[in-house]
Motif scaffolding. Sequence first.
Motif, short mmCIF file in Angstrom:
data_model
loop_
_atom_site.label_atom_id
_atom_site.label_comp_id
_atom_site.label_asym_id
_atom_site.label_seq_id
_atom_site.Cartn_x
_atom_site.Cartn_y
_atom_site.Cartn_z
N ALA A 172 0.88 -1.25 0.04
CA ALA A 172 -0.03 0.05 -0.09
C ALA A 172 0.92 1.29 -0.02
CB ALA A 172 -0.82 0.05 1.39
N GLY A 173 2.04 1.31 0.82
CA GLY A 173 2.70 2.47 1.02
C GLY A 173 3.44 2.81 -0.48
N ALA A 174 3.78 1.84 -1.07
CA ALA A 174 4.73 1.93 -2.39
C ALA A 174 3.68 2.46 -3.45
CB ALA A 174 5.17 0.30 -2.87
N ILE A 175 2.46 1.68 -3.53
CA ILE A 175 1.47 2.10 -4.52
C ILE A 175 1.06 3.80 -4.19
CG2 ILE A 175 -1.05 2.09 -5.43
CD1 ILE A 175 -0.66 -1.09 -4.99
N ILE A 176 0.76 4.19 -2.71
CA ILE A 176 0.39 5.52 -2.77
C ILE A 176 1.40 6.49 -2.77
CG2 ILE A 176 -0.25 6.94 -0.60
CD1 ILE A 176 -1.39 4.29 0.67
N LEU A 177 2.66 5.94 -2.77
CA LEU A 177 3.77 6.81 -3.15
C LEU A 177 3.89 7.10 -4.37
CD1 LEU A 177 6.85 5.66 -0.88
CD2 LEU A 177 5.84 7.75 -0.50
N ILE A 178 3.50 6.42 -5.36
CA ILE A 178 3.33 6.63 -6.83
C ILE A 178 2.01 7.22 -7.30
CG2 ILE A 178 3.46 5.45 -8.99
CD1 ILE A 178 4.97 2.96 -7.50
N THR A 179 0.85 6.74 -6.77
CA THR A 179 -0.28 7.04 -7.14
C THR A 179 -1.03 8.26 -6.47
OG1 THR A 179 -1.32 5.62 -6.04
CG2 THR A 179 -0.64 5.15 -8.22
N GLY A 180 -0.49 8.55 -5.10
CA GLY A 180 -1.23 9.53 -4.08
C GLY A 180 -2.59 8.98 -3.57
N TRP A 181 -2.68 7.68 -3.97
CA TRP A 181 -4.13 7.28 -3.39
C TRP A 181 -4.23 6.98 -1.98
CZ3 TRP A 181 -4.62 2.95 -7.81
CH2 TRP A 181 -4.87 3.74 -8.98
N GLU A 182 -4.40 7.95 -1.29
CA GLU A 182 -4.36 7.65 0.36
C GLU A 182 -5.61 6.71 0.67
OE1 GLU A 182 -2.61 9.39 2.80
OE2 GLU A 182 -1.36 10.53 1.18
N TRP A 183 -6.72 6.54 0.16
CA TRP A 183 -7.59 5.64 0.26
C TRP A 183 -7.21 4.25 0.52
CZ3 TRP A 183 -8.51 2.17 -3.40
CH2 TRP A 183 -8.21 2.72 -4.69
N LEU A 184 -6.16 3.80 -0.13
CA LEU A 184 -5.77 2.41 -0.38
C LEU A 184 -5.43 1.92 0.72
CD1 LEU A 184 -5.47 0.52 -2.84
CD2 LEU A 184 -3.00 1.22 -3.01
N ASP A 185 -4.61 2.80 1.70
CA ASP A 185 -4.32 2.28 2.92
C ASP A 185 -5.31 1.47 3.92
OD1 ASP A 185 -2.11 1.80 4.98
OD2 ASP A 185 -2.36 3.63 5.65
N PRO A 186 -6.51 2.23 4.28
CA PRO A 186 -7.49 1.56 4.87
C PRO A 186 -7.94 0.39 4.22
CG PRO A 186 -8.14 3.66 4.45
CD PRO A 186 -6.63 3.64 3.99
N VAL A 187 -8.24 0.13 2.79
CA VAL A 187 -8.77 -0.82 1.87
C VAL A 187 -7.91 -2.05 2.26
CG1 VAL A 187 -9.09 -1.68 -0.26
CG2 VAL A 187 -10.01 0.86 0.25
N VAL A 188 -6.73 -1.98 2.01
CA VAL A 188 -5.65 -3.07 2.40
C VAL A 188 -5.76 -3.63 3.64
CG1 VAL A 188 -3.24 -3.77 2.17
CG2 VAL A 188 -4.15 -2.15 0.46
N SER A 189 -5.97 -2.61 4.67
CA SER A 189 -6.03 -3.26 6.12
C SER A 189 -7.43 -3.99 6.28
CB SER A 189 -6.27 -1.91 7.01
OG SER A 189 -4.70 -1.20 6.97
N ILE A 190 -8.32 -3.38 5.93
CA ILE A 190 -9.84 -4.20 5.83
C ILE A 190 -9.62 -5.59 5.09
CG2 ILE A 190 -12.14 -4.32 5.18
CD1 ILE A 190 -11.99 -1.17 5.77
N LEU A 191 -9.01 -5.60 3.88
CA LEU A 191 -8.75 -6.92 3.15
C LEU A 191 -7.93 -7.89 3.98
CD1 LEU A 191 -7.97 -5.66 -0.42
CD2 LEU A 191 -10.05 -6.97 0.36
N ILE A 192 -6.82 -7.50 4.64
CA ILE A 192 -5.92 -8.30 5.44
C ILE A 192 -6.73 -8.71 6.54
CG2 ILE A 192 -4.04 -8.34 7.04
CD1 ILE A 192 -2.76 -6.31 4.85
N ALA A 193 -7.49 -8.00 7.29
CA ALA A 193 -8.38 -8.24 8.55
C ALA A 193 -9.25 -9.22 8.07
CB ALA A 193 -9.01 -7.00 8.97
N ALA A 194 -9.90 -9.30 6.89
CA ALA A 194 -10.72 -10.31 6.55
C ALA A 194 -10.07 -11.70 6.36
CB ALA A 194 -11.61 -9.99 5.25
N VAL A 195 -8.96 -11.57 5.91
CA VAL A 195 -8.24 -12.75 5.43
C VAL A 195 -7.79 -13.38 6.75
CG1 VAL A 195 -5.93 -13.80 4.53
CG2 VAL A 195 -7.14 -12.04 3.29
N ILE A 196 -7.22 -12.66 7.54
CA ILE A 196 -6.87 -13.16 9.00
C ILE A 196 -8.14 -13.61 9.88
CG2 ILE A 196 -5.90 -12.70 11.34
CD1 ILE A 196 -4.38 -10.37 9.74
N PHE A 197 -9.15 -12.92 9.77
CA PHE A 197 -10.33 -13.39 10.15
C PHE A 197 -11.06 -14.83 9.81
CE2 PHE A 197 -15.11 -13.84 10.56
CZ PHE A 197 -15.36 -13.72 11.89
N ALA A 198 -10.73 -15.19 8.46
CA ALA A 198 -10.99 -16.37 7.89
C ALA A 198 -10.35 -17.50 8.25
CB ALA A 198 -11.01 -16.39 6.25
N GLY A 199 -8.83 -17.34 8.57
CA GLY A 199 -8.10 -18.34 9.07
C GLY A 199 -8.29 -18.48 10.50
#
Length: 303
Positions: A172-199
């Motif tokens: 997320a950090g690398a993509i945001i540095l290139i694109t400036g998409w700040e919203w990507l940070d929380p989106v990635v966090s939620i996706l990761i939380a979902a994966v961990i929850f499933a396991g």
Amino acid sequence: MSNSHEHHHHHHHPARYGKAFAAGIGLNTVFIIIEAVYGFFSDSLALLADAGHNLSDVLGLIIAWAAVLLGKKLPTKKRTYGYKKSSIMAALLNAIILLIAVGAIFLEAVQRFAHPQPVAGKTVMIVAVIGIVINAATALLFMSGREHDLNIRGAFLHMASDALVSLGVVVAGAIILITGWEWLDPVVSILIAAVIFAGTWGLLREAVDLSLDAVPAGIDTDEIKAYLENMPTVLNVHDLHIWGMSTTEAVLTAHIVRSQIEDNDALLEKLEKELHNKFGIEHTTIQIEKGTYACGLAPDHKV
């Protein structure tokens, strides 16, 4: 007998995890100190928060290791099964800690949607890369045992989920540095939380099952009952119970009614050996009956 070989000899596994736990705890403790120092001097709340999160990992590893060590203690007059059940308690505790961590990640992500914050800087990303290496390396130490031992799976999930979180920070950090998409940070966090929850959900469900003395996964009660009933001279099998003494050892008790009881010892020896080799039952207790009285535990609903 599709599942009959799954549990065989798994009780030998935990012994070799001592070095894995020691290495995991050592590496992660060093990493926490690095994160805390960097976070303090670079005024990075993200790094300090992650150091706190990694502390929960070390706690998880200590709980799992303590359970393995306790499981080796000999039985006493008070604790006739020893401390074997502690591995089930450790798996349950680890699942709860992981779910709390998932909740914290999710909550933080939602708050960042509402109040966007400047994204992790290069220092945070460098430290996160170190985190990926350390956590992934530790997770690999527990990879082989995760299939057969719920307690080891708890340790594995802790480390793998943390490697995933660190990977999310870097990507997320690398993509945001290139694109400036700040919203990507929380989106990635939620996706990761979902994966961990499933396991973690599977770990929690299985740990709760074992805590309630359910039949361990991979053991088929009907298959075992049929096997016992097919023994020569066996008329009936009742009061059959199978449960987990630990995350790796299954226990069986049963009443067997026989038409002849002269060769009981030979039958018991055969059953003990075959229940272990075919079905992974570590601890067998069988009551032989001649059927000349009505056993109060014969009805299926009686416990």
